[in-house]
Design a protein around this motif. Structure first.
Motif, short mmCIF file in Angstrom:
data_model
loop_
_atom_site.label_atom_id
_atom_site.label_comp_id
_atom_site.label_asym_id
_atom_site.label_seq_id
_atom_site.Cartn_x
_atom_site.Cartn_y
_atom_site.Cartn_z
N GLU A 136 -38.60 -98.15 -20.52
CA GLU A 136 -38.22 -96.76 -20.27
C GLU A 136 -38.43 -95.88 -21.49
OE1 GLU A 136 -36.91 -93.34 -18.41
OE2 GLU A 136 -37.51 -95.28 -17.56
N ALA A 137 -38.07 -96.41 -22.69
CA ALA A 137 -38.23 -95.59 -23.90
C ALA A 137 -39.70 -95.25 -24.14
CB ALA A 137 -37.65 -96.35 -25.11
N ARG A 138 -40.59 -96.21 -23.94
CA ARG A 138 -42.02 -95.94 -24.10
C ARG A 138 -42.52 -95.00 -23.02
NH1 ARG A 138 -45.19 -98.77 -27.62
NH2 ARG A 138 -43.92 -99.67 -29.28
N PHE A 139 -42.00 -95.16 -21.81
CA PHE A 139 -42.37 -94.27 -20.70
C PHE A 139 -42.08 -92.81 -21.06
CE2 PHE A 139 -41.35 -92.13 -16.66
CZ PHE A 139 -42.52 -92.37 -15.96
N GLN A 140 -40.91 -92.56 -21.63
CA GLN A 140 -40.53 -91.20 -22.01
C GLN A 140 -41.40 -90.68 -23.16
OE1 GLN A 140 -38.55 -89.30 -20.31
NE2 GLN A 140 -38.03 -90.97 -18.89
N GLN A 141 -41.79 -91.58 -24.08
CA GLN A 141 -42.67 -91.16 -25.17
C GLN A 141 -44.03 -90.68 -24.64
OE1 GLN A 141 -42.75 -94.68 -27.59
NE2 GLN A 141 -41.08 -93.98 -28.91
N VAL A 142 -44.56 -91.42 -23.66
CA VAL A 142 -45.85 -91.02 -23.10
C VAL A 142 -45.71 -89.72 -22.33
CG1 VAL A 142 -47.76 -91.73 -21.61
CG2 VAL A 142 -46.58 -93.43 -23.00
N LEU A 143 -44.61 -89.54 -21.60
CA LEU A 143 -44.39 -88.26 -20.91
C LEU A 143 -44.33 -87.10 -21.89
CD1 LEU A 143 -41.73 -89.02 -18.12
CD2 LEU A 143 -44.17 -88.55 -17.84
N ALA A 144 -43.90 -87.39 -23.12
CA ALA A 144 -43.83 -86.35 -24.15
C ALA A 144 -45.19 -86.08 -24.78
CB ALA A 144 -42.82 -86.74 -25.22
N GLY A 145 -46.23 -86.83 -24.37
CA GLY A 145 -47.58 -86.57 -24.87
C GLY A 145 -48.16 -87.65 -25.74
N MET A 146 -47.44 -88.74 -26.02
CA MET A 146 -47.93 -89.80 -26.89
C MET A 146 -48.86 -90.74 -26.12
SD MET A 146 -45.76 -92.75 -28.90
CE MET A 146 -44.88 -91.54 -29.90
N THR A 147 -49.87 -91.26 -26.80
CA THR A 147 -50.75 -92.29 -26.25
C THR A 147 -50.43 -93.62 -26.94
OG1 THR A 147 -52.53 -90.75 -25.71
CG2 THR A 147 -53.14 -93.06 -26.00
N ILE A 148 -50.25 -94.66 -26.17
CA ILE A 148 -49.91 -95.99 -26.70
C ILE A 148 -51.08 -96.92 -26.41
CG2 ILE A 148 -48.30 -97.92 -26.58
CD1 ILE A 148 -46.17 -95.95 -25.67
N GLU A 149 -51.61 -97.56 -27.46
CA GLU A 149 -52.79 -98.41 -27.32
C GLU A 149 -52.46 -99.87 -27.62
OE1 GLU A 149 -55.56 -97.50 -26.16
OE2 GLU A 149 -55.80 -95.34 -26.51
N ASP A 150 -53.02 -100.77 -26.83
CA ASP A 150 -53.10 -102.21 -27.10
C ASP A 150 -51.77 -102.83 -27.53
OD1 ASP A 150 -55.74 -101.99 -26.47
OD2 ASP A 150 -56.44 -101.90 -28.54
N GLN A 151 -50.81 -102.77 -26.62
CA GLN A 151 -49.54 -103.45 -26.81
C GLN A 151 -49.56 -104.78 -26.04
OE1 GLN A 151 -46.96 -101.99 -28.83
NE2 GLN A 151 -48.77 -100.76 -29.32
N GLN A 152 -48.85 -105.78 -26.57
CA GLN A 152 -48.87 -107.09 -25.95
C GLN A 152 -47.55 -107.36 -25.25
OE1 GLN A 152 -50.79 -109.90 -28.35
NE2 GLN A 152 -50.42 -111.68 -27.05
N ALA A 153 -47.61 -108.03 -24.09
CA ALA A 153 -46.40 -108.39 -23.34
C ALA A 153 -46.63 -109.75 -22.69
CB ALA A 153 -46.09 -107.34 -22.28
N THR A 154 -45.53 -110.44 -22.40
CA THR A 154 -45.59 -111.76 -21.75
C THR A 154 -45.08 -111.62 -20.33
OG1 THR A 154 -45.19 -112.84 -23.88
CG2 THR A 154 -44.84 -114.16 -21.87
N LEU A 155 -45.89 -112.07 -19.36
CA LEU A 155 -45.55 -111.93 -17.94
C LEU A 155 -45.61 -113.28 -17.26
CD1 LEU A 155 -47.69 -108.79 -16.97
CD2 LEU A 155 -45.33 -108.84 -17.77
N PRO A 156 -44.81 -113.47 -16.21
CA PRO A 156 -44.93 -114.69 -15.41
C PRO A 156 -46.15 -114.60 -14.51
CG PRO A 156 -43.23 -113.27 -14.50
CD PRO A 156 -43.68 -112.62 -15.77
N SER A 157 -46.86 -115.71 -14.35
CA SER A 157 -48.01 -115.76 -13.46
C SER A 157 -47.56 -116.24 -12.08
CB SER A 157 -49.06 -116.71 -14.03
OG SER A 157 -48.58 -118.05 -13.97
N PRO A 158 -48.39 -116.12 -11.04
CA PRO A 158 -48.01 -116.60 -9.71
C PRO A 158 -47.66 -118.07 -9.67
CG PRO A 158 -49.92 -115.17 -9.58
CD PRO A 158 -49.68 -115.41 -11.02
N THR A 159 -48.20 -118.86 -10.63
CA THR A 159 -47.90 -120.30 -10.65
C THR A 159 -46.61 -120.61 -11.40
OG1 THR A 159 -49.23 -120.57 -12.66
CG2 THR A 159 -50.34 -120.83 -10.53
N GLY A 160 -45.95 -119.59 -11.96
CA GLY A 160 -44.71 -119.81 -12.68
C GLY A 160 -44.87 -119.93 -14.17
N THR A 161 -46.11 -120.06 -14.66
CA THR A 161 -46.34 -120.13 -16.10
C THR A 161 -46.35 -118.72 -16.70
OG1 THR A 161 -48.73 -120.07 -15.77
CG2 THR A 161 -47.68 -122.24 -15.84
N LEU A 162 -46.33 -118.65 -18.01
CA LEU A 162 -46.35 -117.36 -18.68
C LEU A 162 -47.77 -117.03 -19.13
CD1 LEU A 162 -43.14 -117.65 -20.91
CD2 LEU A 162 -43.39 -116.52 -18.69
#
Length: 501
Positions: free
Chosen positions: A208-234
């Protein structure tokens, strides 16, 4: 007492109709199959312009073109338009209009006959009818356009090669590609209007905090995140977000993209393999050029020896050709050497490299070299820089039309670039030659008959490109005779710096 019914002859019927026409009770209007007026008779149609669409000149015909055109499919039908106003908004006279389609002649016949009633004008009503018809047609066209846009959007969403979504400033989805749905396991249901932050995975990508920063006009490039895959692995993803401005200046949401790191690595590996293949082919070509140039030295020497035993005039000519061939081979070897060498960025002292190049040039002792500043040094690939200086200085000496001359070198810095200008006081060059000087084997008219074969400046341009820059030729800006070559390339940090001895 009833009068007897007497059949009137045709002439009498025509006479009666003529009387109705004369009294202004009846008129006839003839239209072509496109509803344009092509004929008229009677005072009720006087002044109507032939060739114009009937609904443009008769208000009461507005909006009924489709009904008239339908008569062509049903020629036995009659279209009746009753109790309508005469032409002109001020008239209160009323008409009945009956329309027939005469298939054998391909025309419409409209009978207009006056009613005995006098009521309020209906021009405004006719305008409203026409406006309603136009509004309906516009609505239908808008619906068709929206359907076409939806089809296009759905096609883009399903075939787009990246995971992308647009979220409005209210936090609701506006759009998402198929790869986005797959990455975040959203499913096939309509996504427009669904809340973006309800899924935990999407909150990890764009908190949410990053969402509001972009709404204020900021561009965010190449951030990394960890997500679950359909098989349950990350799995690791790289995401970026930028303001979404559908109305140009107003930020109305956020456009966010995500890529699987493993996919990026696969693409990088494919690019590396392609680069390796290209480098191998390039190396093979450069090796061939170097080998061919070296092997041609032996027959060149043999030709020179043969020229010594030839008759005087013929021997001199053969020796001259052999020397030009030897010069061409030297240039080919230099090109192969510089192209094959790996660039090493280091400190290059311009004045020292230029003095060395001048000392190796025939007639170099007759020329003065001025470098400003005297100890200027730049960061560049040494081989490329020396190739540029050697060829430009050789050209300045070789094509000078006097026994003595001066070469000036000015070194300066732009914001992100190095700039080196090499100026001579020779004959200069015509404007039409300046754009072609760097073409292989091109020689200006004023250089014909002088040594050289047109490869030197081609080598200069190739070396400038290896620096990541460019070179251009022109005339002196101070109005004096001579030419100036301006080299420009971006600043880079040296791999190693040479200390002053």
């Amino acid at each position: 007492m009833r009068s007897a019914v007497v059949a009137r002859p045709p002439d009498a019927v025509i006479e009666v109709l003529a009387g109705l026409f004369a009294a202004g009770r009846l008129s006839v209007l003839i239209l072509d199959d496109g509803l344009r007026i092509i004929g008229q008779h009677g005072p009720l149609t006087t002044g109507l312009p032939v060739g114009q669409a009937v609904d443009e000149v008769l208000p009461y015909m507005a909006g009924i073109a489709p009904d008239l055109l339908n008569l062509q499919d049903e020629p036995d039908q009659v279209f009746l338009l009753g109790n309508v106003g005469l032409m002109g908004a001020s008239s209160s006279q009323k008409l009945n209009v009956e329309a027939f389609w005469l298939a054998d002649q391909g025309v419409y016949c409209l009978l207009l006959h006056r009613l005995g009633l006098r009521t309020e004008p209906e021009t405004e009503i006719a305008k409203q009818i026409k406006s309603r018809r136009i509004a309906e047609e516009h609505l239908q066209q808008t619906r068709r356009d929206l359907a076409a846009q939806r089809t296009l959007t759905e096609g883009l969403a399903s075939s787009a090669p990246c995971a992308m979504a647009i979220i409005g400033s209210d936090g609701l989805y506006r759009f998402a590609t198929g790869l986005w749905r797959d990455m975040f396991q959203i499913g096939p249901d309509a996504i427009e209007g669904r809340a973006f932050a309800t899924a935990r995975a999407t909150r990890q990508v764009l908190p949410e905090a990053r969402f509001q920063q972009v709404l204020a006009g900021m561009t965010i490039e190449d951030q990394q995140a960890t997500l679950p895959s359909p098989t349950g692995t990350l799995r690791e993803v790289i995401w970026s977000a930028r303001p979404w401005r559908p109305s140009r200046n107003i930020v109305d949401g956020v456009a966010v993209t995500a890529r699987d790191v493993s996919e990026l690595e696969t693409e990088r590996d494919a690019l590396r393999r392609q680069v390796d293949r290209l480098e191998a082919r390039n190396q093979a070509l450069e090796d061939f050029v170097a080998t061919a140039a070296h092997d041609l030295e032996a027959p060149c020497r043999a030709i020179t020896r043969a020229a010594a035993n030839a008759p005087a005039g013929l021997g001199d000519e053969i020796a001259g050709h052999a020397e030009r061939l030897r010069g061409l081979l030297r240039d080919l070897l230099e090109h192969a050497r510089s192209a094959a060498s790996m660039p090493v960025i280091e400190r290059v002292h311009i004045a020292r490299a230029a003095r060395q190049a001048l000392s190796e040039t025939e007639r170099g002792e007759d020329f003065t070299l001025v470098c400003r500043p005297a100890e200027a040094a730049v960061t560049a690939d040494r081989v490329a820089m020396e190739t540029i200086l050697r060829n430009l200085i050789t050209n300045a000496v070789r094509h000078h039309d006097s026994d003595r001359g001066q070469i000036e070198i000015d070194v300066s810095e732009a914001n992100i670039s190095w700039v080196v200008a090499i100026t001579d006081d020779g004959p200069g060059m015509p404007g039409e030659d300046q754009s072609r000087l760097f073409e292989p084997f091109y020689r200006p008219e004023n250089s014909k008959g002088r040594p050289g074969h047109g490869l030197g400046l081609g080598l200069v341009r190739a070396a400038a490109r290896r620096l990541g820059g460019s070179i251009r030729a022109g005339s002196r800006s101070d109005g004096r005779r001579g030419a100036v070559f301006t080299l420009e390339w971006p600043k880079v940090a040296p791999d190693r710096a040479l200390d002053d001895p």
